[in-house]
Design an enzyme around this catalytic site. Structure first.
Site, short mmCIF file in Angstrom:
data_model
loop_
_atom_site.label_atom_id
_atom_site.label_comp_id
_atom_site.label_asym_id
_atom_site.label_seq_id
_atom_site.Cartn_x
_atom_site.Cartn_y
_atom_site.Cartn_z
N GLU A 134 0.84 -1.20 0.00
CA GLU A 134 0.00 0.00 0.00
C GLU A 134 0.87 1.25 0.00
O GLU A 134 0.58 2.24 -0.64
CB GLU A 134 -0.92 0.01 1.23
CG GLU A 134 -2.22 -0.68 1.02
CD GLU A 134 -2.06 -2.13 0.61
OE1 GLU A 134 -2.38 -2.42 -0.55
OE2 GLU A 134 -1.63 -2.96 1.41
N ASN A 136 -1.16 -7.49 -4.20
CA ASN A 136 -1.58 -6.52 -5.20
C ASN A 136 -0.40 -5.74 -5.77
O ASN A 136 0.71 -5.79 -5.26
CB ASN A 136 -2.56 -5.53 -4.56
CG ASN A 136 -2.02 -4.90 -3.29
OD1 ASN A 136 -2.08 -5.50 -2.24
ND2 ASN A 136 -1.46 -3.70 -3.40
N ASP A 196 -6.37 -3.74 -6.00
CA ASP A 196 -5.87 -4.29 -4.73
C ASP A 196 -6.41 -5.69 -4.49
O ASP A 196 -6.76 -6.06 -3.37
CB ASP A 196 -6.20 -3.35 -3.54
CG ASP A 196 -5.59 -3.82 -2.22
OD1 ASP A 196 -4.59 -4.56 -2.26
OD2 ASP A 196 -6.12 -3.46 -1.16
CA CA Z 1 -3.20 -4.66 -0.33
#
Ligand code: CA
Length: 710
Positions: free
Chosen positions: A222, A299, A344
């Site tokens: 992230e 992701n 994601d």
């Molecule tokens: Ca993630």
């Protein structure tokens, strides 16, 4: 308030086949062996753990009184042959004892159990050794993770458990270390830093030990990292191999032929500066007969492929299951579940190995229910996709084409030039909360989430080291209202690819599951209960209060001939942090960390629950121009909501800013801009915000407090 109100993120007839079998076919018929008393001395505990070697781990199914490795066995089915507690007597289950971790953050660990000793972990990677009969603490190890590491963790300062091998306990710490502890006394034997600690890497997953090597991955996509998995010698901590899951800087040599092939699927952009993602932050399974280690990858980093790889491409090996040779870490095969991931959609969810009759033939398969909403059955020898069907509403793809193995994308989901509502959300149709497989019922028990997400590209995005870097527009997410989300326990037939039964919940983000030969499924709930269902038909048979929302998965074990069921209770994780009102509504949002252990006729008393939060005091609305509030709303959405909750509403884990805003007004700039509360895990934002920005955020929070107190 802008018109759109959505979500944040992040982060189903009945067939019992008698052909279903698991790793060891005899495991259904083993009786729990009569156990010796829990080892009271350091030397006894060390000796008990000493005998856990490769042969014993491989045959873990033959000693159901213990729980030797993360998923119960290398096949990770989370199925126990124990049946002393069963569908006929589970109503008599009661609390045997509880152990208080004295923490108020999420607890996600699966405890391991060997000869009457429990080894588990809590917030900030602390390790606990506990007497399995009475909950007495034997030792505790605190790796002293610097609290400044907290903001690197997208999804709470959690840890999902330890591995055991030859007298040592292995834990990955939030700040990226792998530590080997003496199982006898909890003292460190060796420690190695597995990541570049200047980057936002974290470890939350449990290690596995395969052929004497400790396998560990990491997270951080992230914020921006490059994913990999490493193997370390269990005796010495020396690295044996490392496999990167995505290509690095193309001006540098490739680390492996697999990456050279992968690089051709990344087009344009400078993903390597952010990291590319593909982190191996949770799932692993191992097939000793095929000599293959399976890992799930995460992701893309940033999320949006439109900024990560603007020329398109599959972006291998994001969102994939990889089969590696555990001896040298070389890639044997891969199956990518979400080519070119831009939502994601991690494939890091729990991997289960089973043998299933597919079209009349017994196949060695992987069962997988990743974030993207499809349930996959994959031949684990070759990586061939056998079937894939939606187990929840999934709007990003119509179906998966079995000939090509690729999803057929739904029309209208390209969010390059518009905003698009997508299901599932980055919280996943199923996230890390482990599912389980019962070979007797033939069913997989999946904790599922039904949560939408609104996607749009952040066309002004530029890489900001140390902060979230998704390339998507978080200002679209103003609030996550409770009526938009749902959660259920789903019993899924993996052969027919159909739902068999479901148990709906108040909201999403319920716990992982355990299933047993007693025709039972156990699951803790977000709203603070521990529940048992009949495994074959879903009838609810029993429940007990847990004092806190549960997200972890239970285990079962036996000591002195008595069966116990244990689960870590402690509300937290991505949804609990980020989802604001929806999280507050779904969860028992007064988290207090405990290991709860149940047995038949258990009569212990659950310690008193925390008092509910008082109502918000009446607060005057801030006297500022409306434009300031809306500016603050956008900034809050970008910088604050992933931890403090969307809509300035806490889901119960971190402080609700509507309550604290008055008390911190005078020192707000030193806290938000300069990191005065770094030691509590509150980062500094001076590099991305100024005083006017902070004033706008404060005004927005005050407005939310005034609105709520009306
Ligand atoms: Ca993630």
């Amino acid at each position: 308030m802008r018109g759109r109100r959505y979500l944040l993120v992040r982060s189903v007839p009945f067939v019992v086949s008698t052909l279903l079998a698991v790793g060891g076919c005899d495991l259904l018929h083993k009786e729990p062996s009569s156990t010796v008393p829990a080892p009271a001395k350091d030397s006894e505990r060390r000796a008990a753990a000493d005998s856990i070697d490769a042969a014993r781990l491989r045959a873990a199914a033959s000693e159901p009184q213990n729980w030797l490795t993360h998923g119960g066995t290398y096949a990770e089915q989370r199925f126990s042959p124990l049946d002393q507690i069963n569908d006929g007597n589970v109503q008599k289950l009661g609390l045997a004892w509880s152990y208080d971790t004295n923490t108020t953050r999420g607890l996600e660990a699966t405890p391991l159990v060997v000869d009457g000793v429990i080894y588990t972990t809590g917030s900030w990677s602390i390790v606990y050794a506990i007497d399995a009969r009475n909950g007495n603490e034997l030792w505790k190890y605190d790796p002293q993770v610097p609290r400044e590491t907290g903001p690197k963790a997208c999804c709470d300062v959690v840890n999902r458990g330890v591995a055991l091998y030859k007298g040592k306990v292995f834990v990955g710490t939030l700040d990226g270390r792998l530590v080997a502890l003496d199982a006898g006394n909890g003292k460190p034997v060796w420690e190695v830093v597995t990541v570049d600690q200047s980057r936002p890497y974290t470890i939350t997953g449990a290690p596995r030990v395969v052929e004497g090597k400790v396998i560990i991955g990491n997270g951080g996509a992230e914020l921006g990292v490059r994913g990999y998995v490493s193997a370390y010698d269990s005796d010495t901590g020396k690295m044996a191999w490392r496999f990167y899951t995505v290509p690095g800087d193309p001006s540098q040599p490739f680390e492996s032929p697999a990456l050279e092939r992968a690089a051709r699927t990344w087009k344009g952009g400078e993903w390597w500066k952010v990291g590319g993602g593909g982190t191996v932050w949770d799932s692993m399974a191992y097939d000793p007969d095929l000599h293959l280690l399976y890992i799930g990858t995460g992701n893309g980093s940033p999320w949006s492929r439109f900024v990560r790889s603007p020329g398109g491409g599959d972006n291998l090996y994001l969102s994939s299951i990889l089969a590696l040779n555990p001896t040298n870490g070389e890639l044997v095969w891969y199956y990518q579940e979400t080519p070119g991931d831009t939502w994601d959609f991690t494939a890091t969810q729990h991997i289960i190995l089973a043998e299933l009759p597919i079209k009349g033939r017994l196949r060695k398969v992987i069962l997988h229910a990743p974030k993207n909403g499809f349930f996959y059955v994959i031949d684990r020898q070759t990586g061939e996709l056998l079937s894939a069907e939606k187990f929840v509403e999934a709007t990003w793809a119509d179906r998966v084409d079995l000939k090509t193995g690729r999803p057929v994308l739904a029309k209208g989901t390209d969010y390059r030039d518009k905003t698009v509502v997508v299901k599932p959300s980055p919280h996943g149709a199923h996230n890390w909360q482990p599912m389980s497989f019962n070979p007797k019922t033939g069913l997989v028990y999946i904790p599922t989430h039904d949560i939408p997400m609104i996607f749009g590209v952040n066309h002004k995005w530029k890489y900001r080291p140390g902060h979230w870097n998704t390339g998507t527009d978080f200002t679209l997410i103003k609030e996550v209202p409770r009526n938009l989300v749902a959660g259920a326990l789903l019993a899924w037939d993996p052969v027919r690819q159909k739902e068999v039964w479901r148990a709906p919940y108040k909201g999403p983000w319920n716990g992982g599951t355990l299933t047993t030969a007693g025709n039972l499924v156990f699951q803790g709930t977000a709203d603070g209960r521990f529940v048992a269902y009949r495994a074959d038909n879903g009838t609810k048979l029993w429940e007990a209060p847990s004092g806190s929302g549960i997200v972890a998965a239970p285990v079962t074990y036996s000591v002195d001939g008595e069966q116990y069921v244990a689960v870590m209770a402690g509300w937290g994780g991505a949804f609990a942090l980020a989802a604001g009102d929806a999280a507050a509504a779904a969860g028992n949002n007064h988290p207090i960390g405990r290991l709860l252990t149940f047995k038949l006729n258990g009569a212990a008393t659950l310690p008193a629950a925390q008092k509910p939060r008082p109502p918000l005091p009446a607060t005057a609305a801030p006297k500022v121009a409306h434009a300031v509030i809306t500016k603050g709303e956008d900034l809050y959405a970008i910088h604050c909501q992933v931890c403090h909750g969307s809509g300035a509403t806490s889901g119960g884990v971190l402080p609700d800013l509507r309550y604290v805003a008055p008390a911190v007004q005078a020192s707000i700039n030193s806290i938000v801009l300069d990191g005065a509360l770094r030691g509590n895990g509150m980062p500094a934002f001076r590099d991305v915000m100024n005083e006017d920005d902070v004033a706008a955020i404060l005004a927005y929070v005050q407005q939310r407090a005034a609105d709520a107190a009306k």
